[in-house]
Design a protein around this motif. Structure first.
Motif, PDB file in Angstrom:
ATOM      1  N   HIS A   9       0.838  -1.203   0.000  1.00  0.00           N
ATOM      2  CA  HIS A   9       0.000   0.000   0.000  1.00  0.00           C
ATOM      3  C   HIS A   9       0.873   1.252   0.000  1.00  0.00           C
ATOM      4  N   TRP A  10       1.871   1.271   0.845  1.00  0.00           N
ATOM      5  CA  TRP A  10       2.774   2.419   0.957  1.00  0.00           C
ATOM      6  C   TRP A  10       3.550   2.621  -0.337  1.00  0.00           C
ATOM      7  N   PHE A  11       4.194   1.575  -0.827  1.00  0.00           N
ATOM      8  CA  PHE A  11       5.016   1.668  -2.034  1.00  0.00           C
ATOM      9  C   PHE A  11       4.177   2.051  -3.250  1.00  0.00           C
ATOM     10  N   ILE A  47      11.422   9.753  -3.350  1.00  0.00           N
ATOM     11  CA  ILE A  47      12.280   9.844  -2.159  1.00  0.00           C
ATOM     12  C   ILE A  47      11.679  10.788  -1.123  1.00  0.00           C
ATOM     13  N   PHE A  48      11.274  11.973  -1.548  1.00  0.00           N
ATOM     14  CA  PHE A  48      10.667  12.919  -0.609  1.00  0.00           C
ATOM     15  C   PHE A  48       9.323  12.405  -0.088  1.00  0.00           C
ATOM     16  N   GLY A  49       8.567  11.737  -0.945  1.00  0.00           N
ATOM     17  CA  GLY A  49       7.311  11.132  -0.500  1.00  0.00           C
ATOM     18  C   GLY A  49       7.558  10.116   0.598  1.00  0.00           C
ATOM     19  N   PHE A  50       8.592   9.317   0.411  1.00  0.00           N
ATOM     20  CA  PHE A  50       8.942   8.332   1.433  1.00  0.00           C
ATOM     21  C   PHE A  50       9.301   9.018   2.751  1.00  0.00           C
ATOM     22  N   ILE A  51      10.133  10.026   2.681  1.00  0.00           N
ATOM     23  CA  ILE A  51      10.579  10.728   3.891  1.00  0.00           C
ATOM     24  C   ILE A  51       9.400  11.392   4.604  1.00  0.00           C
ATOM     25  N   PHE A  52       8.566  12.118   3.848  1.00  0.00           N
ATOM     26  CA  PHE A  52       7.447  12.832   4.460  1.00  0.00           C
ATOM     27  C   PHE A  52       6.360  11.897   4.988  1.00  0.00           C
ATOM     28  N   SER A  53       6.297  10.682   4.457  1.00  0.00           N
ATOM     29  CA  SER A  53       5.248   9.768   4.886  1.00  0.00           C
ATOM     30  C   SER A  53       5.654   8.879   6.056  1.00  0.00           C
ATOM     31  N   ILE A  54       6.887   8.927   6.478  1.00  0.00           N
ATOM     32  CA  ILE A  54       7.343   8.070   7.581  1.00  0.00           C
ATOM     33  C   ILE A  54       6.501   8.257   8.852  1.00  0.00           C
ATOM     34  N   PRO A  55       6.230   9.484   9.307  1.00  0.00           N
ATOM     35  CA  PRO A  55       5.411   9.606  10.526  1.00  0.00           C
ATOM     36  C   PRO A  55       4.028   8.960  10.386  1.00  0.00           C
ATOM     37  N   THR A  56       3.391   9.148   9.248  1.00  0.00           N
ATOM     38  CA  THR A  56       2.077   8.546   9.020  1.00  0.00           C
ATOM     39  C   THR A  56       2.175   7.031   9.054  1.00  0.00           C
ATOM     40  N   TYR A  57       3.199   6.477   8.417  1.00  0.00           N
ATOM     41  CA  TYR A  57       3.285   5.024   8.347  1.00  0.00           C
ATOM     42  C   TYR A  57       3.810   4.383   9.625  1.00  0.00           C
ATOM     43  N   ILE A  58       4.403   5.133  10.510  1.00  0.00           N
ATOM     44  CA  ILE A  58       4.704   4.606  11.844  1.00  0.00           C
ATOM     45  C   ILE A  58       3.384   4.405  12.595  1.00  0.00           C
ATOM     46  N   ILE A  87      -5.913  10.520   5.959  1.00  0.00           N
ATOM     47  CA  ILE A  87      -5.753  11.624   6.916  1.00  0.00           C
ATOM     48  C   ILE A  87      -4.286  12.025   7.004  1.00  0.00           C
ATOM     49  N   GLY A  88      -3.396  11.038   7.042  1.00  0.00           N
ATOM     50  CA  GLY A  88      -1.963  11.326   7.084  1.00  0.00           C
ATOM     51  C   GLY A  88      -1.486  12.083   5.855  1.00  0.00           C
ATOM     52  N   ILE A  89      -1.989  11.697   4.687  1.00  0.00           N
ATOM     53  CA  ILE A  89      -1.623  12.387   3.447  1.00  0.00           C
ATOM     54  C   ILE A  89      -2.098  13.834   3.487  1.00  0.00           C
ATOM     55  N   ILE A  90      -3.345  14.042   3.863  1.00  0.00           N
ATOM     56  CA  ILE A  90      -3.906  15.400   3.896  1.00  0.00           C
ATOM     57  C   ILE A  90      -3.150  16.267   4.896  1.00  0.00           C
ATOM     58  N   VAL A  91      -2.874  15.739   6.078  1.00  0.00           N
ATOM     59  CA  VAL A  91      -2.150  16.511   7.092  1.00  0.00           C
ATOM     60  C   VAL A  91      -0.725  16.803   6.613  1.00  0.00           C
ATOM     61  N   SER A  92      -0.051  15.809   6.063  1.00  0.00           N
ATOM     62  CA  SER A  92       1.324  16.008   5.580  1.00  0.00           C
ATOM     63  C   SER A  92       1.391  17.072   4.497  1.00  0.00           C
ATOM     64  N   PHE A  93       0.469  17.000   3.536  1.00  0.00           N
ATOM     65  CA  PHE A  93       0.469  17.989   2.456  1.00  0.00           C
ATOM     66  C   PHE A  93       0.065  19.368   2.962  1.00  0.00           C
TER      67      PHE A  93
END
Length: 134
Positions: A9-11, A47-58, A87-93
């Protein structure tokens, strides 16, 4: 532990959303004055998507693990996990881009929903009780 659903899902979200974003720009924003789209800088986007999504995916991982341990229904679990990812995507963006590029947020949300529904969720390995501590 079975991380297949979580990782797929993440990838898939990180790799497909830039392509979906470009399609949205071509189809729905014909006079877009973007100089560079996400596909022109695709490796950096991932790469940036991976970095920014780490908190959400934890958080996603922790909820995934708890849902599996509590034997929550697969459909309910998918709904919870996809909602959490959205929700994580919306908050991150919102934090990162201050809603300046809503079509990119929409692309990531759409991709996350579709890929989350597409992949099979299986908690069987989470529920293995072969450890001596159970």
């Amino acid at each position: 532990m079975n991380f297949n659903y979580l990782l797929k899902h993440w990838f898939a979200t990180l790799t497909l959303a830039p392509i979906i974003s470009e399609i949205i720009n071509l189809l729905f924003i014909p006079n877009s004055n973007k100089i560079i789209g996400l596909l022109e800088v695709y490796p950096l986007t991932v790469i940036f998507g991976f970095i920014f999504s780490i908190p959400t995916y934890i958080i996603y991982y922790l909820v995934y693990y708890l849902l599996g341990r509590k034997n929550v229904n697969i459909k309910t679990s998918k709904l919870i996990l996809i909602t959490l990812a959205v929700i994580g995507i919306i908050v991150s963006f919102s934090i990162t881009f201050n809603n300046r590029e809503p079509e990119i947020t929409i692309a990531y949300v759409f991709t996350s929903i579709i890929t989350g529904l597409f992949f099979k969720l299986n908690f069987s390995k989470i529920n293995d009780h072969n450890t001596p501590y159970n």
